[in-house]
Design a protein around this motif. Structure first.
Motif, PDB file in Angstrom:
ATOM      1  N   SER A  21       0.863  -1.092   0.006  1.00 16.92           N
ATOM      2  CA  SER A  21       0.172  -0.177   0.010  1.00 16.92           C
ATOM      3  C   SER A  21       0.734   1.222  -0.101  1.00 16.92           C
ATOM      4  N   ILE A  23       4.123   1.660  -0.911  1.00 18.31           N
ATOM      5  CA  ILE A  23       5.269   1.787  -2.034  1.00 18.31           C
ATOM      6  C   ILE A  23       4.170   2.165  -3.359  1.00 18.31           C
ATOM      7  N   GLY A  24       4.333   3.098  -3.688  1.00 19.72           N
ATOM      8  CA  GLY A  24       3.451   3.335  -5.055  1.00 19.72           C
ATOM      9  C   GLY A  24       3.865   4.398  -5.776  1.00 19.72           C
ATOM     10  N   LEU A  25       3.296   5.040  -6.434  1.00 21.23           N
ATOM     11  CA  LEU A  25       3.513   6.018  -7.684  1.00 21.23           C
ATOM     12  C   LEU A  25       4.135   7.083  -6.707  1.00 21.23           C
ATOM     13  N   GLY A  26       3.807   7.447  -5.515  1.00 23.14           N
ATOM     14  CA  GLY A  26       4.281   8.349  -4.767  1.00 23.14           C
ATOM     15  C   GLY A  26       5.902   8.311  -4.453  1.00 23.14           C
ATOM     16  N   ASN A  27       6.105   7.197  -4.504  1.00 24.02           N
ATOM     17  CA  ASN A  27       7.599   6.909  -4.237  1.00 24.02           C
ATOM     18  C   ASN A  27       8.520   6.908  -5.652  1.00 24.02           C
ATOM     19  N   ILE A  98      -9.443   8.481  -4.409  1.00 27.16           N
ATOM     20  CA  ILE A  98      -8.100   8.128  -4.891  1.00 27.16           C
ATOM     21  C   ILE A  98      -7.974   7.022  -5.760  1.00 27.16           C
ATOM     22  N   TYR A 102      -6.123   7.416  -9.273  1.00 27.30           N
ATOM     23  CA  TYR A 102      -4.886   6.803  -9.180  1.00 27.30           C
ATOM     24  C   TYR A 102      -4.904   5.527 -10.244  1.00 27.30           C
ATOM     25  N   PHE A 223       1.648  10.662   2.601  1.00 22.05           N
ATOM     26  CA  PHE A 223       1.056  10.088   1.132  1.00 22.05           C
ATOM     27  C   PHE A 223       1.774   9.002   1.085  1.00 22.05           C
ATOM     28  N   VAL A 229      -6.654   7.757   5.472  1.00 24.21           N
ATOM     29  CA  VAL A 229      -7.822   7.650   4.359  1.00 24.21           C
ATOM     30  C   VAL A 229      -8.209   6.222   4.999  1.00 24.21           C
ATOM     31  N   CYS A 231      -6.664   3.068   5.003  1.00 24.88           N
ATOM     32  CA  CYS A 231      -5.966   1.959   4.394  1.00 24.88           C
ATOM     33  C   CYS A 231      -5.344   1.038   5.732  1.00 24.88           C
ATOM     34  N   SER A 316      -0.759  -0.383  -4.311  1.00 25.80           N
ATOM     35  CA  SER A 316      -1.480   0.578  -3.696  1.00 25.80           C
ATOM     36  C   SER A 316      -3.178   0.807  -3.853  1.00 25.80           C
ATOM     37  N   SER A 319      -5.109  -1.405  -1.998  1.00 20.45           N
ATOM     38  CA  SER A 319      -5.605  -1.049  -0.683  1.00 20.45           C
ATOM     39  C   SER A 319      -6.687   0.103  -0.443  1.00 20.45           C
ATOM     40  N   MET A 320      -6.625   1.037  -1.466  1.00 26.08           N
ATOM     41  CA  MET A 320      -7.656   1.840  -1.238  1.00 26.08           C
ATOM     42  C   MET A 320      -9.146   1.301  -1.664  1.00 26.08           C
ATOM     43  N   MET A 373      -6.289  13.826   3.710  1.00 24.84           N
ATOM     44  CA  MET A 373      -5.346  12.817   4.343  1.00 24.84           C
ATOM     45  C   MET A 373      -4.923  13.697   5.538  1.00 24.84           C
TER      46      MET A 373
HETATM   47  N1  PHE Z   1       1.122   5.370  -0.497  1.00 17.47           N
HETATM   48  C1  PHE Z   1       0.741   5.370  -2.097  1.00 17.47           C
HETATM   49  C2  PHE Z   1       1.943   5.943  -2.899  1.00 17.47           C
HETATM   50  O1  PHE Z   1       2.979   6.143  -2.413  1.00 17.47           O
HETATM   51  C3  PHE Z   1      -0.422   6.129  -2.545  1.00 17.47           C
HETATM   52  C4  PHE Z   1      -1.680   5.971  -1.507  1.00 17.47           C
HETATM   53  C5  PHE Z   1      -2.140   7.062  -0.929  1.00 17.47           C
HETATM   54  C6  PHE Z   1      -2.090   4.752  -1.270  1.00 17.47           C
HETATM   55  C7  PHE Z   1      -3.375   6.747   0.212  1.00 17.47           C
HETATM   56  C8  PHE Z   1      -3.187   4.493  -0.329  1.00 17.47           C
HETATM   57  C9  PHE Z   1      -3.777   5.423   0.376  1.00 17.47           C
HETATM   58  O2  PHE Z   1       1.707   5.784  -4.125  1.00 17.47           O
END
Ligand code: PHE
Length: 426
Positions: A21, A23-27, A98, A102, A223, A229, A231, A316, A319-320, A373
């Motif tokens: 959850s 590790i995602g686009l945010g990273n 999201i 997303y 984030f 949120v 998760c 990710s 998880s949402m 958030m």
């Molecule tokens: N953490 C996820 C990311 O880094 C984004 C995310 C935000 C996932 C909120 C779940 C809830 O991309």
């Protein structure tokens, strides 16, 4: 009812699902750029301090709520603090929103993964690459088809169930994801821009670290750890009774931060290997600049990279999606098999609007990551720190660390979040 509720079968499944959850686009696109923009190593230090002192306490608050009530976001908050139930609803709405936007970006990564398999980036120039991205994101049908397929993949994993679907997917895919990103780092580090890229990322420049920089570090940390949120709360409600939450939280944060750094080491040397290239945030970095650079390194590199982006996004989005499904299952007593298609239809509608209307897309992104958030994280720490029966919180932690964790949850987290929210408004 509680006895019928699903569970993750092992500790590994819990940690991998939480890491998935997080590790995602945010990273991949947000972290490297934020670090460079806000003072390199100096930002990384503040990011780690914020994660330890503010994000982890919020993370623990969500875990406590989920584990204690064995309910999703709304049920959990309603059980311990009925007056704050709106925050539970807000978490579900935010997760739903999201999921929708997303998945549009998830669809792009699917599109790019398929293109790279067919060698679509060979010999590409930067202009041509920007053209591909513009025409893909502007072409209604291509974006829509990829978005639907991505959302469908998310729905299928969630439909299979908490342990068999989400748990098993995460246990297999997260180690694979690390392996893929390490391979890209090795390739990227051999490029001529490696030194400059590393400098951009690591060289501490404390003069750039002002109020907005600190607020950005905290926002990025929230984030990235998927906080506020519900998760983490929802996944924690599927933990076994005896799960040790402090090490679980620390492992998740560690994996998440480590992965973000690896992504930085993969991306920045590649960007700086091209004369005059400036690292841009967001889609332009991942979908315009990197395909050109990675395809110069051979056919396989872009395939691995876009598969990694796809997996990170999927782990990710599930998880949402699960936050919304858990609400329907727990509170509306709908079976998982029925809840999943319901969420699919609703998210498909909102996501389709986001896919074709960039303004709606940005509004959804802004509202969720900047408002929902932060507010959600604030409420979760208040509910656990001030309203929940203290015994329930104490029993989750060992006696030795409890006073320290309690102080962080009760005082440090809410005060820091409020201070930063106020600074942002001024
Ligand atoms: N953490 C996820 C990311 O880094 C984004 C995310 C935000 C996932 C909120 C779940 C809830 O991309």
């Amino acid at each position: 009812m509680a006895g019928d509720r699903e569970n993750f079968s092992s500790r590994l499944a819990v940690i991998m699902a939480l890491a998935g959850s997080a590790i995602g686009l945010g990273n991949i696109w947000r972290f490297p750029y934020m670090v460079g923009k806000h003072g390199g190593g100096a930002f990384i230090i503040i990011y780690i301090v914020c994660s330890l002192l503010v994000s982890l306490p919020v993370f623990f608050s969500e875990v406590v709520l989920g584990k204690y009530t064995r309910r999703g976001a709304l049920g959990a908050v309603r059980k311990v603090a009925p007056k704050w139930s709106w925050a539970g609803y807000m978490g579900i709405i935010a997760s739903f929103v999201i999921t929708s936007y997303y998945s549009v970006v998830g669809g792009w990564s699917l599109d790019y993964f398929v293109r790279s398999i067919f060698g679509g980036f060979k010999g590409l120039s930067f202009e041509a690459s920007a053209g591909i991205f513009a025409s893909m994101s502007a072409s209604g049908w291509e974006t829509l088809v990829c978005f639907f397929v991505f959302l469908l993949l998310t729905a299928i994993i969630v439909a299979v169930g908490v342990d068999k679907g989400i748990g098993n997917f995460s246990k297999v895919m997260m180690p694979l994801l690390f392996l893929m990103i390490v391979l890209i780092v090795i390739k990227s580090m051999s490029l001529p821009g490696a030194k400059q890229g590393l400098e951009y990322l690591m060289k501490p420049d404390f003069s750039k670290l002002d109020g907005p920089g600190i607020a950005a570090a905290l926002g990025q940390s929230f984030f990235s750890l998927s906080l506020g949120v519900g998760c983490v709360l929802t996944y924690s409600s599927y933990m076994k009774e005896n799960e040790k939450i402090v090490p679980t939280g620390l492992w998740t944060a560690l994996f998440d931060t480590f992965f973000a750094l690896l992504a930085g080491f993969a991306v920045m040397p590649a960007v700086f290997s091209v004369e005059g290239m400036e690292p841009g945030a967001g889609p332009s970095l991942v979908f315009e600049t990197l395909p050109v650079i990675f395809s110069r390194m051979g056919t396989v590199v872009p395939i691995i990279f876009f598969f990694a982006v796809l997996i990170a996004a999927l782990s990710s989005s599930i998880s949402m999606y699960e936050v919304v499904v858990a609400w329907l299952v727990d509170e509306k007593h709908i079976s998982r098999k029925k809840a999943v298609p319901l969420v699919f239809v609703a998210a498909a509608v909102l996501g389709a609007v986001c896919a074709v209307a960039p303004k709606v897309f940005s509004a959804c992104d802004f509202a969720t990551s900047n408002i929902f958030m932060t507010l959600g994280a604030f409420v979760f720490s208040i509910v656990v720190g001030w309203i929940m029966p203290e015994e329930a919180v104490r029993s989750t932690f060992s006696n030795r660390i409890y006073p320290f964790v309690r102080f962080l949850i009760k005082w440090v987290a809410p005060v820091a979040i409020a201070a930063i929210a106020v600074t942002n408004l001024l």
